[in-house]
Scaffold this active site. Structure first.
Site, PDB file in Angstrom:
ATOM      1  N   PRO A  99     109.399   8.622  32.866  1.00 28.79           N
ATOM      2  CA  PRO A  99     109.831   9.895  32.254  1.00 28.79           C
ATOM      3  C   PRO A  99     111.295   9.809  31.828  1.00 28.79           C
ATOM      4  O   PRO A  99     112.143   9.327  32.578  1.00 28.79           O
ATOM      5  CB  PRO A  99     109.638  10.914  33.385  1.00 28.79           C
ATOM      6  CG  PRO A  99     108.686  10.269  34.329  1.00 28.79           C
ATOM      7  CD  PRO A  99     108.946   8.804  34.251  1.00 28.79           C
ATOM      8  N   LYS A 100     111.559  10.277  30.620  1.00 27.14           N
ATOM      9  CA  LYS A 100     112.916  10.170  30.064  1.00 27.14           C
ATOM     10  C   LYS A 100     113.435  11.543  29.678  1.00 27.14           C
ATOM     11  O   LYS A 100     112.659  12.445  29.357  1.00 27.14           O
ATOM     12  CB  LYS A 100     112.915   9.230  28.851  1.00 27.14           C
ATOM     13  CG  LYS A 100     112.469   7.822  29.205  1.00 27.14           C
ATOM     14  CD  LYS A 100     112.289   6.966  27.979  1.00 27.14           C
ATOM     15  CE  LYS A 100     111.748   5.606  28.360  1.00 27.14           C
ATOM     16  NZ  LYS A 100     110.391   5.684  28.940  1.00 27.14           N
ATOM     17  N   GLY A 205     110.983  -2.174  35.402  1.00 20.33           N
ATOM     18  CA  GLY A 205     112.183  -2.303  34.586  1.00 20.33           C
ATOM     19  C   GLY A 205     112.785  -3.680  34.709  1.00 20.33           C
ATOM     20  O   GLY A 205     112.217  -4.588  35.347  1.00 20.33           O
ATOM     21  N   GLU A 235     109.602 -11.229  39.586  1.00 22.98           N
ATOM     22  CA  GLU A 235     109.480 -11.550  38.167  1.00 22.98           C
ATOM     23  C   GLU A 235     110.462 -12.629  37.721  1.00 22.98           C
ATOM     24  O   GLU A 235     110.214 -13.317  36.725  1.00 22.98           O
ATOM     25  CB  GLU A 235     109.703 -10.294  37.326  1.00 22.98           C
ATOM     26  CG  GLU A 235     108.629  -9.242  37.469  1.00 22.98           C
ATOM     27  CD  GLU A 235     108.873  -8.055  36.564  1.00 22.98           C
ATOM     28  OE1 GLU A 235     108.444  -8.103  35.393  1.00 22.98           O
ATOM     29  OE2 GLU A 235     109.503  -7.073  37.022  1.00 22.98           O
ATOM     30  N   ASP A 324      99.459  -5.445  31.259  1.00 23.48           N
ATOM     31  CA  ASP A 324     100.850  -5.141  30.960  1.00 23.48           C
ATOM     32  C   ASP A 324     100.848  -4.315  29.673  1.00 23.48           C
ATOM     33  O   ASP A 324      99.987  -3.461  29.492  1.00 23.48           O
ATOM     34  CB  ASP A 324     101.708  -6.402  30.850  1.00 23.48           C
ATOM     35  CG  ASP A 324     103.174  -6.132  31.237  1.00 23.48           C
ATOM     36  OD1 ASP A 324     103.665  -5.033  30.934  1.00 23.48           O
ATOM     37  OD2 ASP A 324     103.810  -7.013  31.827  1.00 23.48           O
ATOM     38  N   ASP A 325     101.783  -4.544  28.754  1.00 23.75           N
ATOM     39  CA  ASP A 325     101.816  -3.769  27.507  1.00 23.75           C
ATOM     40  C   ASP A 325     100.920  -4.438  26.463  1.00 23.75           C
ATOM     41  O   ASP A 325     101.253  -5.520  25.960  1.00 23.75           O
ATOM     42  CB  ASP A 325     103.254  -3.681  26.988  1.00 23.75           C
ATOM     43  CG  ASP A 325     103.394  -2.702  25.840  1.00 23.75           C
ATOM     44  OD1 ASP A 325     102.696  -2.881  24.829  1.00 23.75           O
ATOM     45  OD2 ASP A 325     104.191  -1.762  25.955  1.00 23.75           O
TER      46      ASP A 325
END
Length: 456
Positions: A99-100, A205, A235, A324-325
């Site tokens: 959320p931004k 992130g 990661e 993932d994306d």
């Protein structure tokens, strides 16, 4: 260039005396415009077969966020993502987003989540309509069979009424402050308690930013509020201390764990914890998290063979195959399963076991006090029935190693029974008692075959 030409013209006028009035004061600098679609396309561009370093991926994510963080874009993206997964055959989907708050576009964390949830609801409705039209047309259903339209209509009650169940995980970005992380966790709990399709929280992130200890209090709050937690872990290199602390925290799932699997001590701790790992093969290959070697021919399957999913699957560690994306890494969930199956020579039954195992690790329960419990049972029924009816990959091996072993024992046993029966029939046709001959009856206690027979 126009500005330089204007300045040059003004200088010439000053020299000739054409400018008799003073220059007006400079205008205030306008805010820098947000990135355009061309910026994102430029970051997406890469030669075929080449990787995209992890830091470049985070630059790309930042450009996409800058381009798309408005309410209309969020609704559309969430709806289209849901529909894309439904068309790929996905029954249960957990999307995640951070959320931004963008005051210049009237976006708050709460309105951001509301727009995404609206998009999920729209995507589910579109997917339901698509599934109904597909069944009316008599096409292949999503459970491995083919039916005519009349059969589909007459047996509609035997199928669940939904195409896809899509839920939301709110992510804490490592760039955020601890206070912002707490706000995200509290927002997730509020939305869940209000009946929204929010099912957990995530820490993700750029792993080079932030410190685990600064986010741990917010994630402990999530646990206190009975929110499932998943952590991106291992990661990049050099985060061993953080990885050990995350394992000690015992979240509900881990993401990636690329470098965790390469350290014997941390890998042993992870195995003992039995915490499921979210596996994203294409993502790890594209970002060069999976190392290349001379034997790699450049294909994704060749790179995937060096992925730790094989290491985890070999020891029976819990896994969830994820994407993932999908846009950034150019993949689908079906492609990820196929990639894993090809890279590690998995049978169709092995893939079925991966799919049904993933259901156990999803952020859903059938507890009586969970409002989602009824839908959870429907999802599980759909997945189990779909896995059972799936016809397998084209040309794939349908039997798992365990089932082939069982089948081999049964085949040997049947051959033995046929041999004994044939010999018995032959001997009885000759006399009322067994006939001693090299091809006659051999009783189990007459030779050394007794042990083999009993084992069979």
């Amino acid at each position: 260039e126009e500005a330089e030409e204007e300045e040059a013209g003004e200088d010439e006028n000053d020299r000739t005396g054409a400018n008799k009035t003073p220059k007006p004061p400079p205008k205030p600098t306008a805010p820098r415009p947000h990135r355009k679609t061309a910026d994102v396309r430029a970051l997406l561009a890469k030669p075929d077969g080449e990787g995209r370093p992890l830091q470049r991926c985070f630059d790309l994510f930042a450009a996409i966020h800058d381009l798309c963080t408005d309410h209309d874009s969020l609704r559309r993206i969430a709806a289209e993502a849901t529909m894309d997964f439904a068309r790929d055959g996905v029954v249960y989907l957990e999307l995640r987003t951070t959320p931004k708050c963008v005051p210049s576009r009237n976006v708050t964390k709460a309105s951001y989540c509301a727009a995404v949830l609206d998009g999920l609801a729209l995507g589910k409705k579109l997917a339901d309509d698509w599934r109904r039209s597909k069944r009316r047309a008599g096409g292949d259903d999503d459970e491995g069979g083919t039916r005519g339209s009349s059969d589909a209509s007459s047996n509609s009650s035997s199928f669940e009424s939904f195409a896809i169940c899509a839920r939301l995980i709110l992510s804490v970005d490592r760039r955020e402050t601890p206070e912002e992380a707490v706000k995200t966790v509290k927002l997730a709990a509020f939305l869940r308690d209000a009946g929204a399709d929010v099912c957990g929280v995530d820490l993700s992130g750029n792993p080079a930013l932030g410190h685990w200890k600064s986010f741990e209090p917010a994630l402990r709050l999530a646990r206190h509020l009975k929110l499932p937690v998943t952590l991106h872990c291992g990661e990049i290199e050099g985060t061993g201390t953080e990885e050990a602390a995350m394992i000690a925290f015992e979240p509900d799932r881990f993401g990636h764990c690329v470098h965790t699997s390469r350290d014997p001590e941390r890998w042993l701790a992870l195995r003992r914890s039995e915490i499921p790992i979210e596996i994203c093969v294409s993502s790890n290959c594209v970002t060069d998290s999976v190392p290349r070697d001379e034997s790699c021919d450049g294909s994704h399957a060749s790179r995937a063979r060096r992925h730790h999913v094989g290491q985890a699957h070999a020891v029976g560690h819990p896994l969830c195959i994820c994407t993932d994306d999908p846009g950034v890494f150019e993949t689908t969930l079906s492609r990820e399963y196929a990639l894993v199956a090809v890279a590690f020579d998995l049978s169709d039954d092995d893939v079925r076991e991966l799919v049904t195992g993933t259901v156990r690790h999803a952020f859903m329960t059938d507890a009586h006090d969970d409002p989602f419990a009824e839908r959870a049972m429907r999802v599980k029924r759909r997945v189990m029935r779909g896995a059972a009816n799936w016809r397998g990959f084209p040309g794939g091996r349908r039997a798992s190693a365990r089932r082939r072993a069982i089948g081999g024992v049964a085949s040997r046993l049947m051959r033995r029974i046929r041999e004994v029966g044939s010999a018995l029939t032959t001997s009885l046709s000759r006399s009322n008692s067994p006939v001693s001959s090299e091809k006659g009856i051999r009783y189990a206690d007459d030779d050394d075959d007794d042990d083999d027979y009993e084992r069979t």
